[in-house]
Structure formats: C-alpha cells, structure tokens
Design a protein around this motif. Structure first.
Motif, PDB file in Angstrom:
ATOM      1  N   TYR A  33      -8.790   2.866  22.402  1.00 49.67           N
ATOM      2  CA  TYR A  33      -8.938   2.145  23.669  1.00 49.67           C
ATOM      3  C   TYR A  33      -9.990   1.067  23.486  1.00 49.67           C
ATOM      4  CZ  TYR A  33     -10.440   1.018  28.394  1.00 49.67           C
ATOM      5  OH  TYR A  33     -10.787   0.338  29.544  1.00 49.67           O
ATOM      6  N   VAL A  34      -9.668  -0.165  23.930  1.00 49.46           N
ATOM      7  CA  VAL A  34     -10.602  -1.272  23.772  1.00 49.46           C
ATOM      8  C   VAL A  34     -10.426  -2.269  24.914  1.00 49.46           C
ATOM      9  CG1 VAL A  34      -9.028  -2.580  22.281  1.00 49.46           C
ATOM     10  CG2 VAL A  34     -11.486  -2.990  22.125  1.00 49.46           C
ATOM     11  N   VAL A  35     -11.536  -2.853  25.360  1.00 45.65           N
ATOM     12  CA  VAL A  35     -11.536  -3.977  26.313  1.00 45.65           C
ATOM     13  C   VAL A  35     -12.008  -5.184  25.503  1.00 45.65           C
ATOM     14  CG1 VAL A  35     -12.324  -4.825  28.557  1.00 45.65           C
ATOM     15  CG2 VAL A  35     -12.185  -2.358  28.129  1.00 45.65           C
ATOM     16  N   PRO A  36     -11.104  -5.930  24.872  1.00 45.03           N
ATOM     17  CA  PRO A  36     -11.532  -6.915  23.883  1.00 45.03           C
ATOM     18  C   PRO A  36     -12.054  -8.228  24.456  1.00 45.03           C
ATOM     19  CG  PRO A  36      -9.145  -6.876  24.011  1.00 45.03           C
ATOM     20  CD  PRO A  36      -9.643  -5.785  24.912  1.00 45.03           C
ATOM     21  N   THR A  37     -11.780  -8.509  25.724  1.00 46.97           N
ATOM     22  CA  THR A  37     -12.188  -9.787  26.308  1.00 46.97           C
ATOM     23  C   THR A  37     -13.136  -9.558  27.479  1.00 46.97           C
ATOM     24  OG1 THR A  37     -10.025 -10.707  25.692  1.00 46.97           O
ATOM     25  CG2 THR A  37     -11.360 -11.981  27.234  1.00 46.97           C
ATOM     26  N   PHE A  38     -14.382 -10.011  27.325  1.00 48.89           N
ATOM     27  CA  PHE A  38     -15.420  -9.865  28.349  1.00 48.89           C
ATOM     28  C   PHE A  38     -15.576  -8.402  28.744  1.00 48.89           C
ATOM     29  CE2 PHE A  38     -13.195 -14.007  29.634  1.00 48.89           C
ATOM     30  CZ  PHE A  38     -13.826 -14.732  28.637  1.00 48.89           C
ATOM     31  N   ALA A  39     -15.864  -7.592  27.754  1.00 50.50           N
ATOM     32  CA  ALA A  39     -15.796  -6.137  27.886  1.00 50.50           C
ATOM     33  C   ALA A  39     -16.709  -5.604  28.984  1.00 50.50           C
ATOM     34  CB  ALA A  39     -16.161  -5.483  26.556  1.00 50.50           C
ATOM     35  N   ASN A  40     -16.273  -4.524  29.567  1.00 45.81           N
ATOM     36  CA  ASN A  40     -17.081  -3.699  30.467  1.00 45.81           C
ATOM     37  C   ASN A  40     -17.595  -2.533  29.624  1.00 45.81           C
ATOM     38  OD1 ASN A  40     -18.151  -2.116  32.498  1.00 45.81           O
ATOM     39  ND2 ASN A  40     -16.250  -1.931  33.662  1.00 45.81           N
ATOM     40  N   PRO A  41     -18.919  -2.404  29.416  1.00 48.11           N
ATOM     41  CA  PRO A  41     -20.015  -3.004  30.176  1.00 48.11           C
ATOM     42  C   PRO A  41     -20.721  -4.177  29.502  1.00 48.11           C
ATOM     43  CG  PRO A  41     -20.852  -1.148  28.929  1.00 48.11           C
ATOM     44  CD  PRO A  41     -19.390  -1.264  28.580  1.00 48.11           C
ATOM     45  N   THR A  42     -20.367  -4.553  28.274  1.00 53.47           N
ATOM     46  CA  THR A  42     -21.229  -5.437  27.487  1.00 53.47           C
ATOM     47  C   THR A  42     -20.996  -6.921  27.723  1.00 53.47           C
ATOM     48  OG1 THR A  42     -19.652  -5.403  25.659  1.00 53.47           O
ATOM     49  CG2 THR A  42     -21.397  -3.716  25.650  1.00 53.47           C
ATOM     50  N   GLY A  43     -19.801  -7.308  28.200  1.00 51.53           N
ATOM     51  CA  GLY A  43     -19.470  -8.709  28.366  1.00 51.53           C
ATOM     52  C   GLY A  43     -19.022  -9.409  27.099  1.00 51.53           C
ATOM     53  N   ARG A  44     -19.006  -8.712  25.961  1.00 47.61           N
ATOM     54  CA  ARG A  44     -18.695  -9.366  24.695  1.00 47.61           C
ATOM     55  C   ARG A  44     -17.182  -9.515  24.504  1.00 47.61           C
ATOM     56  NH1 ARG A  44     -21.505  -4.314  21.652  1.00 47.61           N
ATOM     57  NH2 ARG A  44     -19.910  -2.737  22.005  1.00 47.61           N
ATOM     58  N   THR A  45     -16.799 -10.430  23.597  1.00 51.59           N
ATOM     59  CA  THR A  45     -15.395 -10.734  23.328  1.00 51.59           C
ATOM     60  C   THR A  45     -15.103 -10.575  21.846  1.00 51.59           C
ATOM     61  OG1 THR A  45     -15.198 -12.249  25.200  1.00 51.59           O
ATOM     62  CG2 THR A  45     -13.626 -12.535  23.403  1.00 51.59           C
ATOM     63  N   LEU A  46     -14.062  -9.824  21.532  1.00 54.22           N
ATOM     64  CA  LEU A  46     -13.677  -9.563  20.143  1.00 54.22           C
ATOM     65  C   LEU A  46     -13.032 -10.814  19.552  1.00 54.22           C
ATOM     66  CD1 LEU A  46     -13.642  -7.073  18.183  1.00 54.22           C
ATOM     67  CD2 LEU A  46     -11.247  -6.761  18.870  1.00 54.22           C
ATOM     68  N   PRO A  47     -13.550 -11.323  18.428  1.00 56.52           N
ATOM     69  CA  PRO A  47     -12.972 -12.529  17.822  1.00 56.52           C
ATOM     70  C   PRO A  47     -11.536 -12.306  17.348  1.00 56.52           C
ATOM     71  CG  PRO A  47     -15.179 -12.088  16.955  1.00 56.52           C
ATOM     72  CD  PRO A  47     -14.757 -10.865  17.713  1.00 56.52           C
ATOM     73  N   ALA A  48     -10.806 -13.419  17.219  1.00 57.99           N
ATOM     74  CA  ALA A  48      -9.389 -13.349  16.847  1.00 57.99           C
ATOM     75  C   ALA A  48      -9.189 -12.664  15.502  1.00 57.99           C
ATOM     76  CB  ALA A  48      -8.797 -14.753  16.817  1.00 57.99           C
ATOM     77  N   ALA A  49     -10.058 -12.919  14.535  1.00 52.82           N
ATOM     78  CA  ALA A  49      -9.883 -12.312  13.213  1.00 52.82           C
ATOM     79  C   ALA A  49     -10.010 -10.797  13.287  1.00 52.82           C
ATOM     80  CB  ALA A  49     -10.916 -12.885  12.230  1.00 52.82           C
ATOM     81  N   ARG A  50     -10.921 -10.306  14.109  1.00 55.76           N
ATOM     82  CA  ARG A  50     -11.064  -8.856  14.261  1.00 55.76           C
ATOM     83  C   ARG A  50      -9.860  -8.269  14.999  1.00 55.76           C
ATOM     84  NH1 ARG A  50     -17.403  -7.239  15.434  1.00 55.76           N
ATOM     85  NH2 ARG A  50     -18.350  -8.736  13.996  1.00 55.76           N
ATOM     86  N   VAL A  93     -28.013  -5.281  28.926  1.00 53.02           N
ATOM     87  CA  VAL A  93     -29.433  -5.424  28.620  1.00 53.02           C
ATOM     88  C   VAL A  93     -29.918  -4.207  27.849  1.00 53.02           C
ATOM     89  CG1 VAL A  93     -31.748  -5.547  29.644  1.00 53.02           C
ATOM     90  CG2 VAL A  93     -29.869  -6.870  30.639  1.00 53.02           C
ATOM     91  N   ARG A  94     -30.799  -4.461  26.870  1.00 58.10           N
ATOM     92  CA  ARG A  94     -31.527  -3.361  26.230  1.00 58.10           C
ATOM     93  C   ARG A  94     -33.017  -3.634  26.351  1.00 58.10           C
ATOM     94  NH1 ARG A  94     -34.262  -0.634  22.627  1.00 58.10           N
ATOM     95  NH2 ARG A  94     -33.467   1.442  22.052  1.00 58.10           N
ATOM     96  N   LEU A  95     -33.742  -2.682  26.936  1.00 56.85           N
ATOM     97  CA  LEU A  95     -35.185  -2.790  27.066  1.00 56.85           C
ATOM     98  C   LEU A  95     -35.857  -2.309  25.784  1.00 56.85           C
ATOM     99  CD1 LEU A  95     -35.626  -1.447  30.712  1.00 56.85           C
ATOM    100  CD2 LEU A  95     -35.380  -3.815  29.943  1.00 56.85           C
ATOM    101  N   PRO A  96     -37.046  -2.798  25.485  1.00 55.93           N
ATOM    102  CA  PRO A  96     -37.725  -2.383  24.252  1.00 55.93           C
ATOM    103  C   PRO A  96     -38.239  -0.958  24.343  1.00 55.93           C
ATOM    104  CG  PRO A  96     -39.152  -3.797  25.562  1.00 55.93           C
ATOM    105  CD  PRO A  96     -37.817  -3.796  26.248  1.00 55.93           C
ATOM    106  N   ASP A 122     -27.601   5.244  24.184  1.00 60.33           N
ATOM    107  CA  ASP A 122     -28.810   4.433  24.103  1.00 60.33           C
ATOM    108  C   ASP A 122     -29.349   4.325  25.528  1.00 60.33           C
ATOM    109  OD1 ASP A 122     -30.794   2.582  23.855  1.00 60.33           O
ATOM    110  OD2 ASP A 122     -29.618   1.121  22.720  1.00 60.33           O
ATOM    111  N   ARG A 123     -30.349   5.127  25.849  1.00 60.55           N
ATOM    112  CA  ARG A 123     -30.839   5.228  27.224  1.00 60.55           C
ATOM    113  C   ARG A 123     -31.700   4.052  27.651  1.00 60.55           C
ATOM    114  NH1 ARG A 123     -29.452  10.009  29.237  1.00 60.55           N
ATOM    115  NH2 ARG A 123     -28.864  11.658  27.764  1.00 60.55           N
ATOM    116  N   ALA A 124     -31.993   3.163  26.738  1.00 59.24           N
ATOM    117  CA  ALA A 124     -32.782   1.978  27.090  1.00 59.24           C
ATOM    118  C   ALA A 124     -31.915   0.824  27.568  1.00 59.24           C
ATOM    119  CB  ALA A 124     -33.617   1.533  25.890  1.00 59.24           C
ATOM    120  N   THR A 125     -30.618   1.067  27.753  1.00 57.19           N
ATOM    121  CA  THR A 125     -29.686   0.016  28.139  1.00 57.19           C
ATOM    122  C   THR A 125     -29.374   0.076  29.628  1.00 57.19           C
ATOM    123  OG1 THR A 125     -27.831   1.444  27.525  1.00 57.19           O
ATOM    124  CG2 THR A 125     -28.629  -0.111  25.864  1.00 57.19           C
ATOM    125  N   LEU A 126     -28.889  -1.056  30.155  1.00 53.43           N
ATOM    126  CA  LEU A 126     -28.427  -1.115  31.542  1.00 53.43           C
ATOM    127  C   LEU A 126     -27.400  -2.230  31.670  1.00 53.43           C
ATOM    128  CD1 LEU A 126     -30.002  -3.684  33.305  1.00 53.43           C
ATOM    129  CD2 LEU A 126     -31.924  -2.264  32.595  1.00 53.43           C
TER     130      LEU A 126
END
Length: 400
Positions: free
Chosen positions: A176-193, A337-340, A371-375
């Motif tokens: 299972y993958v959300v490759p375009t503007f993923a929930n929760p990260t917002g990232r997009t999987l490049p075409a080559a991947r 977001v990841r907090l330090p 990773d509990r430092a994320t939101l």
C-alpha cells in the motif's frame, strides 16, 4: 433472578476488533470543535471553497423531470454508468488511460480500501506499507487480520531497494502506498522509483494499491505519471481515487480502477457490503461533471491552497525550535515535522490545546517503531491569517 439461577454472561465482541485502535485524528476532531481553536489536525478541505451553487444545481437537475425517480431507486453495484464514463475520461486526460469497465464506484475511497482488503487478503497475510503511512489504512489492514510491515523511505518516499528486501524477507501479499503528496508526509515518489516499484511488483506477483486522493492538488512542479501507468503495472496495480478533496467529502464518492481478473471479486464484496453507493449522489456527481468545469474549480482550490501552504511552511522556521526539520510539499494537504531530540509530541499536544491550537502527533502513522518526535500539520482548512495566528500559538506551546 432466583439464587439458583446462573449469573448472566454478557456477549463478547469479535476478536478481530481487539487490535484495532480508534483513529486519533477522528477523536481529535471532536476535541478541537470548540470555537476559537485553530486546528492543523484534520485533513479537511476548506468548506468556504465548496461549489455549493454548482452542487445544488446538479442535485436539482437529477431530482427534476421524468428521471427523478430513477435517481432514488436501487442502482448497479459497480456504479452509475454515466459517472464511471466521466471519471474514466478524466483519468485518461490526466495520463492514466482508463475505461468505464475498469472502474468500480465506491462509498468514498475508504470503502475501496476495505473492499481490496476483503478481496486480496486472508487473515495472517502480510501487507507492506511505506513508513509512515495513512493511519486509516493501518486500521483497515488490522481489521482484516493482516500483519503489517514497514518499508523504509526517505524525503522522496519509498525506497525500491528496501521494498525488494522486504518482499524477499517477508513475502507480502500487498503493498500500500500514497505516492503523490502522501498522507502524512506530503512527499511525492519520483517517476523512476514508481517504475522500479511496478517492476518489482510484476516480477514478484505483488499486488500494489496506489491511493491517489490528492494528486490533482498540485501547487508547483510538473505532474508525475501514476504508478498504475508504468510498464508492468497493468495486472498488479489497483488505483484508488476520490471526489472528496476536489469536490465534496460529504458526498462520499470514490472509485477504484482494477485489473479485470480481480474486479468480479470486488463487485461481490461490495454487494455484500452495501449493495451499491448512493444512487442520487452518483447521479448528482455525474450531472456536475457533465455541466461544470471541474478543472477550473480545481485550479481555484490550488490557488487558495498554494497560499495556505506557503503561509504555513514559511512560518515554520520561526515557530519550531532549532534543529527541527520539515517537509515542503509540492501539493496536497500536509506538512510533516520532526522536532529535535527525544521529545514525544503526544505529550506536547495538551500544551498546544491549552493555547487553542492543535496538531496530530506522528506516532499513530507508523506500523513499526514510531518516531515520537514527529507531527503532522494540515494547511488547507484555514485562511492565511488564521494560519499565521495558529503558528504563533504553536510556537508559544513549543517554547513552553
């Protein structure tokens, strides 16, 4: 009851629910509903941008004239033929050639995910997911009795080499993958991947569920072809779409593009689930797509959401402590977001709520060690002014 009568024994719940936790996002939405709270928690479209006039006209048209009663009758399980044809044409125009016969209309894309779990998974099967991932998908796979394993990712999404290793070691039935503007990260999987994932899936006989609710909400850059459009994907990739983010979530309309060999099983599963999706809502959506310029409406959404994305991401350097990192998404609804340090954002949330601002802690989006430092922060619901005020409140909560 007499003294000799046995004690009453209460009935029990099904064991399959024992390991399924409630969604913290849904729970949080109820908590932050009070006036004055600026919530970056829920992934909600902006209600002031709904095309209420266009929707009202669409419903009026299907509930008027000789066809009105047909819109209130039972309907085919696989969906309104006119709606499937219009959605297929729209998907084809966006670069994923699709016919109406490939589509199943569902009661939101969440039902599509539930139907896929029922049709493709047996209890005990393994599902691979990008880490972190959409938490309602984790709920769905858990309810199906599946074992969920993570696939490592970076700032661009899932790593194909990591997927190949997980496939070798865990033998998952489904990815299972959300490759375009993923929930929760917002990232997009490049075409080559995407091409690499399609190749691995075709070679290993791995089902791939491509969840694409956000793909049309692009604010910069060029569209990336759907994973389902890559060579080798024809027989293994199932592509999910939704009207919720570009139309209205209250209509609960989604669709599923499926290979021919699995579509009959999905139709039977839907028959057992709800017979069919709401006839009148499907008819209204078809009328809307036929008579209104949805592309123009989506362009208006993108213009508004682009400003809101810029306001939120632009405020993060002054809001977050030194050492924090965050995503800068090209589209969609979320920044990650990841907090330090070793902070737990779940422990910070009550402090934020005291200042009338909310976010979603990141831990529930992980199937492995969280990773509990994320939101997660959603930027679509509020105006730029509200976002600026909310960021000031969040900054004060983090500084405290």
């Amino acid at each position: 009851m007499s003294e000799s009568s046995p004690a009453a024994r209460p009935p029990v719940l099904a064991r399959r629910l024992a390991g399924v936790a409630s969604s913290p996002v849904r729970d949080l939405l109820a908590l932050v509903a009070r006036p004055g709270v600026i919530s970056f928690a829920g992934g909600l479209p902006a209600p002031e941008l709904f095309d209420t006039e266009g929707m009202r006209a669409a419903y009026d048209s299907v509930l008027s004239g000789p066809g009105a009663r047909r819109a209130l009758q039972y309907a085919p399980t696989d969906g309104d033929p006119d709606l499937r044809a219009l959605v297929a044409a729209r998907m084809t125009a966006r670069g994923l050639p699709t016919t109406a016969d490939q589509l199943l209309v569902t009661t939101g894309s969440q039902q599509a995910l539930t139907l896929l779990a029922a049709a493709l998974l047996d209890p005990g099967d393994t599902v691979a997911v990008e880490e972190p991932t959409y938490l309602a998908a984790l709920q769905c796979f858990s309810l199906a009795g599946a074992r969920v394993v993570p696939v490592a990712s970076d700032a661009d999404g899932l790593l194909p080499d990591a997927l190949a290793e997980v496939v070798r070691r865990e033998r998952p039935r489904l990815l299972y993958v959300v490759p375009t503007f993923a929930n929760p990260t917002g990232r997009t999987l490049p075409a080559a991947r995407r091409a690499a994932v399609a190749g691995i899936a075709a070679r290993e006989g791995l089902w791939v569920v491509e969840d694409d609710p956000y793909g049309e909400l692009r604010y910069r850059g060029e569209p990336v072809p759907a994973l389902a459009s890559h060579a080798g994907a024809e027989d293994v990739v199932l592509h999910m779409g939704s009207f919720s983010k570009i139309g209205a979530p209250g209509m609960r309309l989604g669709w599923l593009r499926a290979p021919a060999r699995v579509r009959p099983a999905l139709v039977v599963g839907k028959q057992a689930a709800d017979l069919h999706t709401s006839t009148v809502d499907q008819a209204a959506a078809a009328a809307y797509l036929a008579s209104h310029d949805l592309d123009a409406h989506v362009a208006r959404l993108c213009a508004a959401y682009r400003e809101r994305r810029d306001a939120l991401v632009g405020a993060l350097p002054a809001t977050l402590p030194e050492g924090a990192t965050w995503s800068d998404p090209d589209g969609g609804m979320f920044a990650w977001v990841r907090l330090p340090g070793e902070v737990d954002t779940a422990a910070l949330l009550p402090r934020a709520l005291e200042r009338d601002v909310a976010f979603v802690p990141g831990a529930p989006f992980f199937c492995g060690t969280p990773d509990r430092a994320t939101l997660r922060l959603s930027f679509t619901t509020h105006t730029t002014g509200e976002i600026e005020e909310g960021m000031e409140r969040l900054g004060a909560a983090l500084a405290a």
